[in-house]
Scaffold this active site. Structure first.
Site, PDB file in Angstrom:
ATOM      1  N   ARG A 159     -55.641 -32.654  65.805  1.00 46.25           N
ATOM      2  CA  ARG A 159     -55.300 -31.313  66.250  1.00 46.25           C
ATOM      3  C   ARG A 159     -56.571 -30.471  66.149  1.00 46.25           C
ATOM      4  O   ARG A 159     -57.457 -30.758  65.337  1.00 46.25           O
ATOM      5  CB  ARG A 159     -54.211 -30.705  65.364  1.00 46.25           C
ATOM      6  CG  ARG A 159     -52.894 -31.484  65.364  1.00 46.25           C
ATOM      7  CD  ARG A 159     -51.901 -30.846  64.403  1.00 46.25           C
ATOM      8  NE  ARG A 159     -50.605 -31.520  64.429  1.00 46.25           N
ATOM      9  CZ  ARG A 159     -50.275 -32.538  63.617  1.00 46.25           C
ATOM     10  NH1 ARG A 159     -51.153 -32.970  62.721  1.00 46.25           N
ATOM     11  NH2 ARG A 159     -49.092 -33.114  63.699  1.00 46.25           N
ATOM     12  N   LYS A 182     -50.047 -31.328  59.333  1.00 46.46           N
ATOM     13  CA  LYS A 182     -48.900 -30.453  59.136  1.00 46.46           C
ATOM     14  C   LYS A 182     -48.119 -30.876  57.899  1.00 46.46           C
ATOM     15  O   LYS A 182     -47.980 -32.052  57.612  1.00 46.46           O
ATOM     16  CB  LYS A 182     -47.980 -30.506  60.370  1.00 46.46           C
ATOM     17  CG  LYS A 182     -48.526 -29.778  61.581  1.00 46.46           C
ATOM     18  CD  LYS A 182     -47.496 -29.744  62.692  1.00 46.46           C
ATOM     19  CE  LYS A 182     -47.970 -28.922  63.876  1.00 46.46           C
ATOM     20  NZ  LYS A 182     -46.955 -28.890  64.959  1.00 46.46           N
ATOM     21  N   HIS A 250     -55.250 -29.437  73.042  1.00 52.26           N
ATOM     22  CA  HIS A 250     -54.135 -30.268  72.565  1.00 52.26           C
ATOM     23  C   HIS A 250     -53.833 -31.404  73.541  1.00 52.26           C
ATOM     24  O   HIS A 250     -53.305 -32.452  73.136  1.00 52.26           O
ATOM     25  CB  HIS A 250     -52.890 -29.411  72.352  1.00 52.26           C
ATOM     26  CG  HIS A 250     -51.925 -30.010  71.375  1.00 52.26           C
ATOM     27  ND1 HIS A 250     -52.234 -30.223  70.042  1.00 52.26           N
ATOM     28  CD2 HIS A 250     -50.658 -30.474  71.537  1.00 52.26           C
ATOM     29  CE1 HIS A 250     -51.200 -30.769  69.429  1.00 52.26           C
ATOM     30  NE2 HIS A 250     -50.230 -30.942  70.317  1.00 52.26           N
ATOM     31  N   ARG A 253     -55.395 -34.592  72.512  1.00 49.98           N
ATOM     32  CA  ARG A 253     -54.629 -35.324  71.481  1.00 49.98           C
ATOM     33  C   ARG A 253     -53.529 -36.149  72.137  1.00 49.98           C
ATOM     34  O   ARG A 253     -53.301 -37.305  71.783  1.00 49.98           O
ATOM     35  CB  ARG A 253     -54.052 -34.315  70.489  1.00 49.98           C
ATOM     36  CG  ARG A 253     -53.139 -34.912  69.426  1.00 49.98           C
ATOM     37  CD  ARG A 253     -52.799 -33.815  68.416  1.00 49.98           C
ATOM     38  NE  ARG A 253     -51.536 -34.038  67.735  1.00 49.98           N
ATOM     39  CZ  ARG A 253     -51.411 -34.774  66.633  1.00 49.98           C
ATOM     40  NH1 ARG A 253     -52.459 -35.389  66.132  1.00 49.98           N
ATOM     41  NH2 ARG A 253     -50.227 -34.896  66.044  1.00 49.98           N
ATOM     42  N   HIS A 276     -47.249 -37.803  62.894  1.00 48.69           N
ATOM     43  CA  HIS A 276     -45.913 -37.318  63.233  1.00 48.69           C
ATOM     44  C   HIS A 276     -44.945 -37.651  62.100  1.00 48.69           C
ATOM     45  O   HIS A 276     -44.923 -38.787  61.597  1.00 48.69           O
ATOM     46  CB  HIS A 276     -45.406 -37.974  64.525  1.00 48.69           C
ATOM     47  CG  HIS A 276     -46.052 -37.436  65.751  1.00 48.69           C
ATOM     48  ND1 HIS A 276     -46.063 -38.125  66.958  1.00 48.69           N
ATOM     49  CD2 HIS A 276     -46.730 -36.283  65.987  1.00 48.69           C
ATOM     50  CE1 HIS A 276     -46.704 -37.412  67.869  1.00 48.69           C
ATOM     51  NE2 HIS A 276     -47.109 -36.293  67.294  1.00 48.69           N
ATOM     52  N   TYR A 285     -44.183 -40.204  74.160  1.00 45.36           N
ATOM     53  CA  TYR A 285     -45.293 -40.781  74.912  1.00 45.36           C
ATOM     54  C   TYR A 285     -44.874 -41.995  75.728  1.00 45.36           C
ATOM     55  O   TYR A 285     -45.516 -42.330  76.717  1.00 45.36           O
ATOM     56  CB  TYR A 285     -46.443 -41.143  73.964  1.00 45.36           C
ATOM     57  CG  TYR A 285     -47.043 -39.928  73.323  1.00 45.36           C
ATOM     58  CD1 TYR A 285     -47.867 -39.067  74.043  1.00 45.36           C
ATOM     59  CD2 TYR A 285     -46.753 -39.593  72.003  1.00 45.36           C
ATOM     60  CE1 TYR A 285     -48.379 -37.917  73.459  1.00 45.36           C
ATOM     61  CE2 TYR A 285     -47.277 -38.454  71.410  1.00 45.36           C
ATOM     62  CZ  TYR A 285     -48.078 -37.625  72.153  1.00 45.36           C
ATOM     63  OH  TYR A 285     -48.584 -36.490  71.581  1.00 45.36           O
TER      64      TYR A 285
END
Length: 304
Positions: A159, A182, A250, A253, A276, A285
Site C-alpha cells: 500500500r 492494516k 493502489h 498493488r 488481507h 482477483y
C-alpha cells in the site's frame, strides 16, 4: 449529544478494539464516527438521559428508519453496510456486558451492493508507467525517489502508506521486507532485485540524511514524502500514456496480485503477501482474471 452512559460505553468499546483486537487508528476513527452517528439518531427514540440498556428497546422499524436516514444523506450502500457492521459489533459487545436483548439490531439486514472489482494495469501498462514516472521530475534524485516508490508498489504489492512508512533503517533492502499493515498486522514480503536496485539508486542520490529512525522517502524540502505527491506523479504519467483514471498508486498493488495469479500463484500465498485479513478479499482477483480471459476470448471469437 450522546448521553454520558452511551458515550462511556462507546469509549470503552473502542479502547477494547484498540488494545485487544489490535485495530488500526483509521479503523478506530471510522468506527467512532459510524457508531456515534447511529447513537445520535437513536437518541431521539431513547430520550436525553437514556443509558446503554436502551439499545435493547430498538426495533427493526427503528433500524430501517436509521438506514433510510443514512441513505437519504447520499451514503452508498457499501458505506452503509460498513456502518451497520460497526453498529452490530458495538451492540453485541455491549449486550454481553449489560444483559439486554440485541436481537433487533443484530438481525437488521445489510444492504446489497455490487462488489467493485479491482482495476489493475496489465504488465505492459505497468512497465510503461514505471518508465514514464522516472521522466516526470526535473531533479535526478526526485526521479529516482518516484521510481523507487512506484516499483515497491508494483513489485512488492505494498500500500502507498506502507511504502512511505519505511524508515532509513530499512535501507538497503534485503531479500525480504517486514511490513506492518492494516490492523498492525505484520507480514513478510519478498523484494525483487528491481525494487532493491531502485531504492539503492534513490538512497545514493537523496540529498538528505536518511538516519535509521527517520522516513526513508522524503519530499523536496526534506520532510516525509506526502502520498499525494506520488498520486500526482502517476496522474501526470497516466495522462501522457492515455491510461484510465483508475491507474492510481493502489492500482499497482492490484496489478501485483493479478499478475501473480496469472503466473500461477495460489490465493493463500497472495493473501499473505497482500496482508488481507480475509481470503474473500483476495478472491476478488480471481474474478478480475476471469473477466480479462473472457474479454480476450470475446475479442478472438466475436459473435456473429
Amino acid at each position: 449529544m450522546i448521553s454520558p452512559g452511551l458515550a462511556d460505553a462507546l469509549g470503552r468499546w473502542l479502547s477494547h478494539l484498540s488494545a485487544l483486537d489490535d485495530c488500526s487508528d483509521a479503523t478506530i476513527t471510522a468506527y467512532r464516527a459510524d457508531v456515534s452517528g447511529f447513537l445520535l439518531f437513536m437518541q431521539g427514540h431513547f430520550g436525553e438521559q437514556a443509558g446503554p440498556a436502551a439499545l435493547g428497546e430498538v426495533t427493526l422499524r427503528d433500524m430501517r428508519a436509521w438506514m433510510a436516514h443514512v441513505r437519504g444523506r447520499g451514503i452508498a450502500a457499501r458505506s452503509l453496510a460498513r456502518k451497520l457492521t460497526a453498529v452490530k459489533s458495538f451492540t453485541r459487545w455491549l449486550a454481553e456486558r449489560n444483559g439486554f436483548d440485541p436481537t433487533a439490531i443484530l438481525s437488521a439486514r445489510s444492504p446489497k451492493f455490487q462488489r467493485k472489482l479491482p482495476r489493475p494495469l496489465d504488465v505492459e501498462a505497468a512497465h510503461a508507467m514505471l518508465d514514464r514516472v522516472e521522466l516526470q521530475a526535473r531533479e535526478p534524485w526526485v526521479a529516482a525517489r518516484d521510481l523507487a516508490v512506484v516499483t515497491l508498489l508494483w513489485g512488492c504489492g505494498l500500500r502507498i502508506s506502507e511504502a512511505l512508512g519505511l524508515k532509513g533503517m530499512d535501507a538497503p533492502l534485503g531479500p525480504t521486507l517486514r511490513i506492518t499493515g492494516k490492523g498492525r498486522k505484520e507480514r513478510v514480503v519478498p523484494v525483487l532485485p528491481a525494487a532493491r536496485d531502485a531504492v539503492d539508486l534513490y538512497v545514493q542520490a537523496c540529498p538528505f540524511d536518511l538516519a535509521p529512525p527517520l522516513p526513508l522517502f522524503r519530499g523536496v524540502k526534506g520532510g516525509a514524502l506526502n502520498p499525494r505527491t506520488i498520486a500526482k506523479v502517476m496522474e501526470h504519467a497516466r495522462l501522457e500514456l492515455g491510461l484510465p483514471s483508475s491507474a492510481t498508486p493502489h492500482a499497482l498493488r492490484h496489478s501485483f496480485a493479478t499478475h501473480l495469479l496469472s503466473a500461477g500463484g495460489d490465493l493463500r500465498t497472495i493473501q499473505e503477501l497482500l496482508g488481507h485479513a480475509s481470503l474473500s478479499t483476495t478472491q476478488a482477483y480471481t474474478a478480475v482474471d476471469t473477466a480479462r480471459l473472457m474479454a480476450v476470448y470475446d475479442k478472438a471469437h466475436p459473435r456473429g
